[in-house]
Structures are given as C-alpha cells and as structure tokens.
Design an enzyme around this catalytic site. Structure first.
Site, PDB file in Angstrom:
ATOM      1  N   ASN A 178     151.528  13.176  74.807  1.00  0.00           N
ATOM      2  CA  ASN A 178     150.736  13.344  76.026  1.00  0.00           C
ATOM      3  C   ASN A 178     151.664  12.962  77.168  1.00  0.00           C
ATOM      4  O   ASN A 178     151.902  11.787  77.410  1.00  0.00           O
ATOM      5  CB  ASN A 178     149.504  12.435  75.973  1.00  0.00           C
ATOM      6  CG  ASN A 178     148.732  12.445  77.287  1.00  0.00           C
ATOM      7  OD1 ASN A 178     148.992  13.253  78.169  1.00  0.00           O
ATOM      8  ND2 ASN A 178     147.781  11.532  77.419  1.00  0.00           N
ATOM      9  N   TRP A 179     152.194  13.976  77.818  1.00  0.00           N
ATOM     10  CA  TRP A 179     153.188  13.706  78.880  1.00  0.00           C
ATOM     11  C   TRP A 179     152.569  13.025  80.082  1.00  0.00           C
ATOM     12  O   TRP A 179     153.278  12.461  80.911  1.00  0.00           O
ATOM     13  CB  TRP A 179     153.845  15.011  79.334  1.00  0.00           C
ATOM     14  CG  TRP A 179     154.719  15.694  78.319  1.00  0.00           C
ATOM     15  CD1 TRP A 179     154.892  15.347  76.994  1.00  0.00           C
ATOM     16  CD2 TRP A 179     155.544  16.850  78.545  1.00  0.00           C
ATOM     17  NE1 TRP A 179     155.766  16.211  76.395  1.00  0.00           N
ATOM     18  CE2 TRP A 179     156.182  17.144  77.310  1.00  0.00           C
ATOM     19  CE3 TRP A 179     155.794  17.660  79.637  1.00  0.00           C
ATOM     20  CZ2 TRP A 179     157.064  18.225  77.188  1.00  0.00           C
ATOM     21  CZ3 TRP A 179     156.671  18.729  79.511  1.00  0.00           C
ATOM     22  CH2 TRP A 179     157.299  19.000  78.289  1.00  0.00           C
ATOM     23  N   LYS A 180     151.239  13.128  80.218  1.00  0.00           N
ATOM     24  CA  LYS A 180     150.550  12.611  81.418  1.00  0.00           C
ATOM     25  C   LYS A 180     151.161  13.266  82.660  1.00  0.00           C
ATOM     26  O   LYS A 180     151.487  14.447  82.609  1.00  0.00           O
ATOM     27  CB  LYS A 180     150.613  11.076  81.450  1.00  0.00           C
ATOM     28  CG  LYS A 180     150.128  10.470  80.127  1.00  0.00           C
ATOM     29  CD  LYS A 180     149.858   8.998  80.181  1.00  0.00           C
ATOM     30  CE  LYS A 180     149.351   8.517  78.824  1.00  0.00           C
ATOM     31  NZ  LYS A 180     148.971   7.102  78.813  1.00  0.00           N
ATOM     32  N   HIS A 194     140.285  11.313  77.728  1.00  0.00           N
ATOM     33  CA  HIS A 194     141.285  10.244  77.826  1.00  0.00           C
ATOM     34  C   HIS A 194     140.764   9.142  78.758  1.00  0.00           C
ATOM     35  O   HIS A 194     140.117   9.431  79.767  1.00  0.00           O
ATOM     36  CB  HIS A 194     142.617  10.801  78.351  1.00  0.00           C
ATOM     37  CG  HIS A 194     143.745   9.846  78.130  1.00  0.00           C
ATOM     38  ND1 HIS A 194     143.942   8.746  78.935  1.00  0.00           N
ATOM     39  CD2 HIS A 194     144.704   9.792  77.178  1.00  0.00           C
ATOM     40  CE1 HIS A 194     144.985   8.068  78.486  1.00  0.00           C
ATOM     41  NE2 HIS A 194     145.468   8.674  77.421  1.00  0.00           N
ATOM     42  N   GLU A 224     142.150   7.436  80.920  1.00  0.00           N
ATOM     43  CA  GLU A 224     142.594   7.556  82.317  1.00  0.00           C
ATOM     44  C   GLU A 224     141.707   8.534  83.079  1.00  0.00           C
ATOM     45  O   GLU A 224     141.395   8.310  84.247  1.00  0.00           O
ATOM     46  CB  GLU A 224     144.074   7.986  82.347  1.00  0.00           C
ATOM     47  CG  GLU A 224     144.980   6.845  81.911  1.00  0.00           C
ATOM     48  CD  GLU A 224     146.278   7.278  81.249  1.00  0.00           C
ATOM     49  OE1 GLU A 224     146.669   8.449  81.373  1.00  0.00           O
ATOM     50  OE2 GLU A 224     146.906   6.420  80.594  1.00  0.00           O
ATOM     51  N   GLU A 268     142.230   5.383  70.953  1.00  0.00           N
ATOM     52  CA  GLU A 268     143.178   4.752  71.860  1.00  0.00           C
ATOM     53  C   GLU A 268     142.553   3.530  72.526  1.00  0.00           C
ATOM     54  O   GLU A 268     141.836   3.660  73.532  1.00  0.00           O
ATOM     55  CB  GLU A 268     143.588   5.742  72.962  1.00  0.00           C
ATOM     56  CG  GLU A 268     144.263   6.994  72.437  1.00  0.00           C
ATOM     57  CD  GLU A 268     145.182   7.611  73.499  1.00  0.00           C
ATOM     58  OE1 GLU A 268     146.356   7.838  73.169  1.00  0.00           O
ATOM     59  OE2 GLU A 268     144.744   7.830  74.633  1.00  0.00           O
ATOM     60  N   GLY A 298     150.066   2.104  77.435  1.00  0.00           N
ATOM     61  CA  GLY A 298     151.081   1.874  78.459  1.00  0.00           C
ATOM     62  C   GLY A 298     151.387   0.408  78.695  1.00  0.00           C
ATOM     63  O   GLY A 298     152.042   0.050  79.657  1.00  0.00           O
ATOM     64  N   SER A 303     150.803   2.759  72.993  1.00  0.00           N
ATOM     65  CA  SER A 303     152.119   2.145  72.776  1.00  0.00           C
ATOM     66  C   SER A 303     152.677   2.400  71.383  1.00  0.00           C
ATOM     67  O   SER A 303     153.404   1.565  70.841  1.00  0.00           O
ATOM     68  CB  SER A 303     152.077   0.641  73.080  1.00  0.00           C
ATOM     69  OG  SER A 303     151.698   0.417  74.429  1.00  0.00           O
ATOM     70  N   GLY A 333     152.193   8.589  74.418  1.00  0.00           N
ATOM     71  CA  GLY A 333     152.483   8.712  75.843  1.00  0.00           C
ATOM     72  C   GLY A 333     153.970   8.545  76.107  1.00  0.00           C
ATOM     73  O   GLY A 333     154.767   9.469  75.904  1.00  0.00           O
ATOM     74  N   GLY A 334     154.353   7.355  76.525  1.00  0.00           N
ATOM     75  CA  GLY A 334     155.736   7.075  76.926  1.00  0.00           C
ATOM     76  C   GLY A 334     156.799   7.576  75.955  1.00  0.00           C
ATOM     77  O   GLY A 334     157.789   8.198  76.369  1.00  0.00           O
TER      78      GLY A 334
HETATM   79  P1  13P Z   1     151.445   5.150  75.679  1.00  0.00           P
HETATM   80  O1  13P Z   1     152.019   5.673  74.383  1.00  0.00           O
HETATM   81  O2  13P Z   1     152.382   5.335  76.834  1.00  0.00           O
HETATM   82  O3  13P Z   1     150.891   3.780  75.548  1.00  0.00           O
HETATM   83  O4  13P Z   1     150.192   6.118  76.017  1.00  0.00           O
HETATM   84  C1  13P Z   1     149.249   6.324  75.048  1.00  0.00           C
HETATM   85  C2  13P Z   1     148.318   7.362  75.520  1.00  0.00           C
HETATM   86  O5  13P Z   1     147.532   7.130  76.417  1.00  0.00           O
HETATM   87  C3  13P Z   1     148.404   8.685  74.907  1.00  0.00           C
HETATM   88  O6  13P Z   1     147.343   9.482  75.306  1.00  0.00           O
END
Ligand code: 13P
Length: 252
Positions: free
Chosen positions: A11-13, A96, A98, A168, A174, A214, A235-236
């Site tokens: 998930n590049w966000k 999600h 967010e 999640e 994050g 994470s 994510g990251g």
């Molecule tokens: P991180 O891997 O950066 O913690 O993000 C997880 C996430 O929200 C994937 O959708």
C-alpha cells in the site's frame, strides 16, 4: 501452512510520483520473481496507468487504494470501480484506518464499496483494526467483529471467498510497533472463526486474511508462519523493492 491464498500487497499510500512508477514496478517485478504468493502493488490513482503498463504480462497485480461505490455521475473527484477495471486494475483497498479517520470512511461505505468491487470483478482488500484504547480496554475482538459483520453484510459465500481481509491494528501502523506474532494470530484466527460462523468453514478457510502494521523484512517470517495469517498489507516496506521482495519470499 496457511488457509487462504497468500497475498502480499504493498500500500504505497501517498508516496511515489507517476513519473517514478513504471520503473519502480519493473523493479518490483524483477525483485519478486519466483514468489509463491500473489504480489500486488496498490498505488495512488494517478500512478495506476503506468503501474498497470509495467506489470502487464508479469506475475505482479495492480490495486487501487480506494474507489467510489456509485456507478457514475456527479461525484466530483471520485473514481468508480468500472474505471479501475477498465484500466486493468485487479485489487482495491477499502476501509483503511487512515481513510476512516480522515475521509469519513464508515462500515457502511466499506460494505457498499466491497459489493461494488465484487460486482465489477475487482478483489476488495477490506481493512479492519482496533485502536490502542480499544485494545487496552479488552474490546479488540468485539470491535473487529462489528467491522467484519458490517463489511460482509449482503455478500454471498461465493463472493466472500474472493475478499481479502487485512487486519491492521491502528497502533501498529507506521509506528514501527508491530503486533507480536501471537497477537496478530489471535485476531486473525478470531476473524476466521467469525467468518465461519457467518458463512461456513470452507468459506472461512478460502478467505485470505492479511496482517498489516509495520510488517517488514525483519519481522515478516514469524508473522507469515502463523496458520491464520495468509499475507500482509505493507506500507513503508513496500516502497523499497528489495525489502518488499524479502516479504514476498517469506510468504510460502
Ligand atoms: P506500515 O507498514 O507503514 O506500518 O503501514 C501499514 C499499512 O497501513 C498498510 O495498509
């Protein structure tokens, strides 16, 4: 051992530019060659076209990070399921935390989006997860159960098997603070049991349940070894092809 099909999705966000996307997806294709799981890159809307182009004819699938549940019409700034499918997109994230926090995503819109995605042939990645306060209050599974029941309302068993659920925990996103393997397994197992009660054992076993929060090259092996964790939403660590590839190679 796992239950559902292993799916590792990035998930590049709100990261990476359209101009960087083609080369980066090519890097992911190269780095994840030989992966025994489904490899997905979920990108911002504006990166989807070059991402699909780069992934064409390869094992990598492309996903969006959101969609609108309406078919078409006066929804300025929105993107429909049909637009995504027309582009060659195969997955789409919804719910999600967010988007729940900043964009008014609710269990009701998640349900509408899941149904629309399925009707259009897209695979929904339905996110759920508890806050730190909820975990500390001991209501994690109660909360997740509400999210899952509402997300799957009105979805047939046949369609439910196509859905990917991403667990999640909000406090792990994050933050570098991953759920322990056992904490993640406990909730993913709870989600599977709930799905078995909503549908049946076979349907619950067919559904891919991911952990996200994470997950990285160092901690992925322990998490992915758990019987009820069939993949990750990353994510990251999905922004670096080499790190992402370590995770995809652990999913087998
Ligand atoms: P991180 O891997 O950066 O913690 O993000 C997880 C996430 O929200 C994937 O959708």
């Amino acid at each position: 051992m796992t239950m559902g099909k292993y799916v590792i999705a990035g998930n590049w966000k709100m990261n990476k530019l359209p101009s960087e996307t083609y080369d980066f997806v090519k890097e992911v294709v190269e780095a994840t060659k030989g992966a025994e799981c489904e490899v997905v890159c979920c990108t911002p809307y504006v990166c989807l076209a070059p991402a699909v182009e780069a992934a064409k004819g390869t094992h990598v699938k492309i996903g969006a990070e959101n969609l609108h549940y309406e078919e078409k019409g006066a929804f300025t700034g929105e993107v429909s399921a049909e637009m995504l499918a027309d582009l060659g997109v195969e997955y789409v994230i919804m719910g999600h935390s967010e988007r729940r926090e900043y964009n008014n995503e609710t269990d009701e819109t998640v349900n509408l989006k899941a149904k629309k995605a399925l009707a259009t042939g897209l695979i929904p990645i339905v996110c759920c997860g508890e806050s730190l306060e909820q975990r500390e209050a001991g209501i994690t599974m109660d909360w997740i159960s509400i999210q899952i029941k509402k997300a799957f309302a009105g979805i047939s068993a046949e369609d439910a098997k196509k859905v990917v659920v991403a667990y999640e925990p909000i406090w792990a996103i994050g933050t570098g603070k991953t759920a322990t393997d056992d904490q993640a397994e406990e909730v993913c197992g709870g989600i599977r049991a709930l799905l078995a009660s909503l549908y049946d054992e076979d349907t619950a076993k067919a559904i891919t349940i991911q952990y996200g929060g994470s997950m990285n090259a160092k901690n992925c092996a322990g998490l992915l070894a758990k019987p009820n964790i069939d993949g990750g939403l990353i994510g990251g660590a999905s922004l670096k092809a080499a790190d992402f590839a370590v995770i995809t190679s652990a999913a087998k």
